[in-house]
Write an enzyme that holds these catalytic residues in place. Structure first.
Site, PDB file in Angstrom:
ATOM      1  CE  LYS A 138      -5.267   1.726   2.484  1.00 35.15           C
ATOM      2  NZ  LYS A 138      -4.223   1.240   3.116  1.00 35.15           N
ATOM      3  CE  LYS A 167      -7.017  -1.360   2.466  1.00 36.50           C
ATOM      4  NZ  LYS A 167      -5.728  -1.960   2.931  1.00 36.50           N
ATOM      5  CG  ASP A 179      -2.093  -1.000   1.056  1.00 40.22           C
ATOM      6  OD1 ASP A 179      -1.880  -1.965   0.451  1.00 40.22           O
ATOM      7  OD2 ASP A 179      -3.158  -0.928   1.764  1.00 40.22           O
TER       8      ASP A 179
END
Lengths: 305, 314
Positions: free
Chosen positions: B214, B250, B151
């Site tokens: 995300k 996400k 991430d």
């Protein structure tokens, strides 16, 4: 132009009312008391409440199991703050409730007389006793630890101290017959020791409890410490008895449901109060009303070396 | 859907990239809010709710990103990820455990043979304010230790300054350093100010090679919100129509209740389509959400309201 004026004048004369209309009475909507606010039931339902002789008094909110769920959430959220106050401060707040109740004595006498169908004289006695009961438990608040706790003599170099701590969230089924004094007598001992409460008011006589909520809401009692539901005891009680986030259950107003509810409460090891025989609310209340919803914490503290 | 077809050289220069991103149609902000609010009113009950809860559990990236994280905490989180409810073996495992890079090795060891992936934040999370070399070594270390998902955070400063090319190049470089690991690109929408910027950042990240986009780090408020997620879901839908490649989404941060999680699933189904209702294409970054999902699951199967006393403290 002139004709128009004449027509207008006549029309005005016809509209003139014969007399002033009677004032419309502004009636109170009896709602629930959850998290310090007065919401309607999430179900939108209500039910008629009548006096014992069949006179319609008002419509009360008919709470659903989801209202019970929300009330438990509110009581759980309020617990940390309430138990974190000093016992002395809790006593002050309970005393404040008594003061507010005393100030609205006449209103409560009317409500209790209408709800029970009794005479004003006995209603006055009940309201006075309810005020005194708040004062009684206000005094107990910072004294219960001395009575229920102990400095234990042990055979070793330790201070050994037992102190009572509140169980947590207590679901209370208020007595069905006595709508004010009975209600106060089951709620005050629960919150005096630091628990928070979800109370199901008397099914047939719920109105004084909701008016009492107005007193609680103006007594510095934090929102969520007492949550009051009105509706069918048989619908709400099983949800509360089985709820895993409820730590105690007072079955005073459970009637014939008591055995079944006690069984269902056992699955989550709740503290259960099932008074037998039915209590006399005018008598001096037993200390068990407080101690039943307390846990004992014992601390061993080494002496010397 | 954007009218501009991507030329292979949109990233040729900052000017071309800027022209492309600013050529994307603007977001109808009121419309996005209204649509998200309207979809949030859908009622999902009984068997559909049971399905949604299990799907949501399989989509959770169980996250611990605290300065105070210890190997012990990561190990206990790993156990919980593999068997969320020790009392009920029918509960599926979560998708991944998400930790800081230095704890990846601990998580990989604890999750061996469980099927739960290890995700690691990298690139100077959460601010992203480090030289590129440091960000890349951060990433390589996490991948070398066994993280299968990375991430990364974008450089919001460069993005807001209009230096899109720098952001693009960084994502490409990190993607390269990932060496096969899945790359989730954190846009930190709470710092991007407008929905137009969220749309631009989404397209930028997808063109640069992101496998997931995300919403947030969870360290900035507001974190994930339904309208922002809606804008991003539209972006992945349109990107798929344009290129044939499916990019995942996400939302992370601030998703605490089952009700919230189910609302996101409705959003996914209605905006991106049912193909995205898969842990490979949609994840929920959360820590406290899992306990609420377990409690709601228990309520559905037993009929009794559950309490937090019966679940782990994380």
């Amino acid at each position: 132009m002139g004709k128009d004026d004449k027509t207008r004048g006549r029309a005005r004369a016809v509209r003139e009312p014969a007399a002033q209309p009677a004032r419309l009475v502004v009636r109170k909507t009896y709602k629930l008391y959850v998290k310090g606010a007065f919401p309607r039931s999430e179900s939108g339902r209500s039910y008629p409440v009548t006096s014992p002789d069949g006179r319609h008094l008002a419509n009360a909110a008919l709470a659903s199991r989801k209202d019970a769920r929300d009330a438990v959430v509110a009581a759980r959220a309020a617990f940390a703050g309430w138990v974190g106050r000093t016992a002395y401060n809790r006593g002050q707040i309970l005393y404040r409730v008594a003061e507010m109740l005393e100030g609205r004595r006449a209103q409560f006498v009317d409500e209790v007389a209408a709800a029970t169908g009794g005479d004003r004289r006995s209603a006055e006695t009940a309201v006075d006793a309810a005020v005194d009961r708040w004062v009684h438990y206000a005094g107990w608040s910072d004294k219960i630890a001395q009575v229920a706790g102990a400095a234990n003599p042990v055979s070793g170099p330790y201070f050994n101290l037992s102190t009572p701590e509140p169980s947590g969230v207590v679901a209370v089924l208020a007595p069905q017959d006595d709508p004010l004094l009975g209600f106060v007598s089951v709620v005050a001992p629960v919150i005096a020791t630091g628990n928070t409460a979800v109370v199901v008011a008397s099914e047939e006589r719920p109105l004084p409890a909701i008016t009492l909520a107005e007193v609680l809401a103006t007594s510095d009692l934090p929102g969520g410490v007492v949550n009051i539901l009105t509706g069918r005891t048989a619908e709400l009680a099983p949800t509360l008895a089985a709820h895993a986030d409820v730590n105690g259950l007072d079955l005073t107003g459970a009637g014939g449901l008591a055995a079944e509810l006690e069984q269902s409460a056992a699955a989550t090891l709740k503290r259960v109060m099932r008074p037998r025989p039915a209590p006399d609310w005018a008598a001096k209340p037993p200390i068990e009303r407080m101690t039943r919803f307390l846990e004992t914490k014992t601390v061993w503290h080494p002496i010397g070396v | 859907m954007p009218s501009t077809t991507p030329a292979p050289d949109i990233a040729a220069s900052n000017t071309s990239l800027r022209a492309y991103l600013h050529g994307l149609p603007g977001v109808d902000e009121v419309g996005a809010r209204e649509r998200a609010a309207q979809l949030a009113t859908r009622s999902v009950k009984t068997t559909a709710k049971a399905q949604a809860i299990d799907l949501a559990i399989r989509m959770v990236d169980l996250t611990t990103l605290e300065g105070a994280d210890t190997p012990g905490k990561v190990r206990s989180l790993a156990v919980k990820a593999a068997h969320p409810d020790p009392a009920d073996r029918s509960v599926p495992p979560v998708a991944a455990v998400c930790v800081y890079p230095d704890l990846v090795a601990v998580a990989v060891e604890a999750l061996a043979d469980t099927g739960v992936a290890v995700a690691s934040v990298a690139t100077a999370f959460p601010s992203g304010r480090s030289p590129l070399a440091a960000k890349l070594s951060d990433t390589r270390r996490a991948v070398a230790d066994g993280a299968s998902e990375i991430d990364m955070v974008i450089d919001r400063g460069a993005f807001l300054a209009g230096d899109y090319r720098a952001v693009f190049d960084q994502i490409v470089a990190v993607k390269d350093a990932c060496a096969g690991a899945h790359l989730k690109v954190i846009l930190e929408t709470g710092e991007l100010v407008t929905y137009d910027n969220v749309r631009r950042a989404s397209w930028l990240a997808m063109h640069a090679g992101a496998d997931f986009i995300k919403t947030s780090t969870g360290k900035v408020s507001p974190a994930a919100t339904p309208p922002v997620t809606l804008v991003m879901l539209e972006a992945v839908r349109d990107f798929h129509a344009l290129t044939g490649r499916r990019v995942g989404v996400k939302p992370a941060g601030g998703i605490r209740t089952t009700k919230d999680a189910i609302r996101y699933l409705v959003l996914v189904n209605e905006v991106a389509g049912a193909a995205w209702l898969d842990p490979a294409l949609f994840r929920l970054g959360a820590s406290s959400l899992l306990n609420d999902l377990l409690m709601q699951r228990a309520k559905l199967s037993t009929g009794v309201y559950a309490g937090p006393d019966y679940y782990t403290l994380d």
